[in-house]
Design a protein around this motif. Structure first.
Motif, mmCIF file in Angstrom:
data_model
loop_
_atom_site.group_PDB
_atom_site.id
_atom_site.type_symbol
_atom_site.label_atom_id
_atom_site.label_comp_id
_atom_site.label_asym_id
_atom_site.label_seq_id
_atom_site.Cartn_x
_atom_site.Cartn_y
_atom_site.Cartn_z
ATOM 1 N N ASN A 63 1.496 3.753 7.132
ATOM 2 C CA ASN A 63 2.027 4.665 7.852
ATOM 3 C C ASN A 63 1.690 6.136 7.126
ATOM 4 N N LEU A 64 1.141 7.041 8.197
ATOM 5 C CA LEU A 64 0.788 8.242 7.607
ATOM 6 C C LEU A 64 1.736 9.457 7.593
ATOM 7 N N PHE A 82 -3.244 -4.118 2.767
ATOM 8 C CA PHE A 82 -2.880 -4.971 3.610
ATOM 9 C C PHE A 82 -1.185 -4.886 3.507
ATOM 10 N N SER A 83 -0.528 -5.616 4.492
ATOM 11 C CA SER A 83 0.964 -5.542 4.248
ATOM 12 C C SER A 83 1.688 -6.793 4.215
ATOM 13 N N PHE A 124 5.824 -3.774 3.669
ATOM 14 C CA PHE A 124 5.346 -3.298 2.366
ATOM 15 C C PHE A 124 3.664 -3.174 2.609
ATOM 16 N N HIS A 125 3.397 -1.733 2.175
ATOM 17 C CA HIS A 125 1.960 -1.611 2.460
ATOM 18 C C HIS A 125 1.462 -1.471 1.142
ATOM 19 N N LEU A 126 0.202 -2.299 0.807
ATOM 20 C CA LEU A 126 -0.533 -2.447 -0.688
ATOM 21 C C LEU A 126 -1.901 -2.113 -0.508
ATOM 22 N N GLY A 168 3.630 1.903 0.718
ATOM 23 C CA GLY A 168 4.562 2.710 1.727
ATOM 24 C C GLY A 168 5.611 1.661 2.168
ATOM 25 N N VAL A 169 6.567 1.909 2.707
ATOM 26 C CA VAL A 169 7.689 0.930 3.310
ATOM 27 C C VAL A 169 8.072 1.268 4.754
#
Length: 318
Positions: free
Chosen positions: A71-72, A149-150, A295-297, A308-309
């Motif tokens: 998410n930006l 990846f999430s 959760f974005h990694l 980001g979460v």
């Protein structure tokens, strides 16, 4: 009272080989009526979630089927009629297959698509809010963290209450409301393009992910480490191994589990990525039935921490 208009969009991007090496290109759209240059976006349809709308609008405006990445952020601005418009954006990596099968043709809404080098895109955009969103993506790219990846932590949907009808807790099924929740989850979960779906062995978890697995034609992988029975028994080592393997694989995954397990799962995800611990983990794990956190990694550098979460609690059901 100010009227609010909700919308969602994407910053589509791809790596393109050049004589001097790969270059990140971002997609700009030239809108016909407005005569401006912007990103793909559009208003939510009734009942849509933000992620669902972002994927749909991108497909409609560009012909590109994309998965959502990190998410930006969200922008707010006033429309000429006085309404306040809120637009949420995600990064969306576009692979060459999606480009080749794009169905885009110039139309009454979008007259042209322009793939522009990232370093040149800012001056091409018509609006300050779009430039600010691009700056967020640019900072990710500068950290070599554009590829993501999430991992989605999903609490099972509303289940039947404990009682004599279910002598083993893991046999409790979803309630009728829970079955409806499981179906409602599908388009929003699908927007993040999960490649793997893992679940506790409890019936209520398996039934929660059955609709999304059917929609994506995926096999649900049962993991006892995600079960409440394992958590009650204090068997946490296998949960750590499960989370570690997911991070090493670097593929989008859904983990469906139980309320008591969620805080430990979030903590293990933070530890596996070298992330700082904090209240954000507790908040991401405090999910109602059918709620989930994404959760974005970084795919290249997962040890650099959680990027980001975003949390999606479904409305309360009886």
């Amino acid at each position: 009272m100010t009227r609010r208009v909700l919308a969602a969009g994407t910053v589509c991007w791809r790596r393109v080989p050049m004589p001097d090496g790969e270059r990140i290109m971002v997609l700009l759209i030239h809108r016909t009526k407005q005569r401006d240059v912007s990103f793909p976006k559009g208003k939510l349809d009734p009942g849509e979630s933000m992620p669902q709308a972002a994927v749909r609008e991108t497909l409609e405006e560009t012909g590109l089927a994309v998965p959502l990445g990190v998410n930006l952020g969200t922008v707010h601005y006033e429309l000429p009629n006085g309404a306040e418009k809120t637009v949420q954006y995600w990064a969306a990596e576009v692979d060459e297959t999606a480009v080749h099968v794009s169905s885009f043709v110039p139309n009454r809404e979008v007259e042209a698509l322009e793939w522009t080098p990232l370093e040149q895109a800012r001056k091409r955009l018509s609006y300050r809010a779009d430039r600010e969103i691009l700056d967020v993506f640019r900072r990710l790219a500068e950290r070599d963290a554009a590829e993501t990846f999430s991992v989605t932590l999903l609490r099972h949907a509303k289940a039947e209450p404990r009682g004599d009808a279910y002598p083993e807790d893991r046999l409790r099924p979803l309630s009728d409301a829970g079955e409806d929740q499981a179906e409602t989850l599908v388009p929003t979960l699908a927007a993040f393009a999960p490649a793997r779906i893992m679940s506790s062995n409890a019936e209520r978890c398996l039934r929660t992910v059955a609709p999304i697995a059917h929609h994506l034609r995926k096999t649900v992988r049962v993991r006892e480490a995600l079960s409440q029975d394992a958590w009650d028994a204090g068997e946490t080592a296998e949960l750590r191994r499960t989370i570690g393997k997911i991070v090493r694989k670097g593929k989008n995954a859904i983990l469906c589990t139980h309320r008591p397990v969620l805080p430990d799962a979030a903590r293990e995800l933070a530890l596996a990525t070298g992330s700082l611990l904090g209240d954000y983990l507790r908040e991401a794990a405090a999910l109602p039935p059918g709620g989930f956190s994404v959760f974005h990694l970084s795919r290249k550098h997962p040890g650099s921490g959680i990027l980001g979460v975003e949390t999606y609690p479904l409305k309360h059901v009886e």
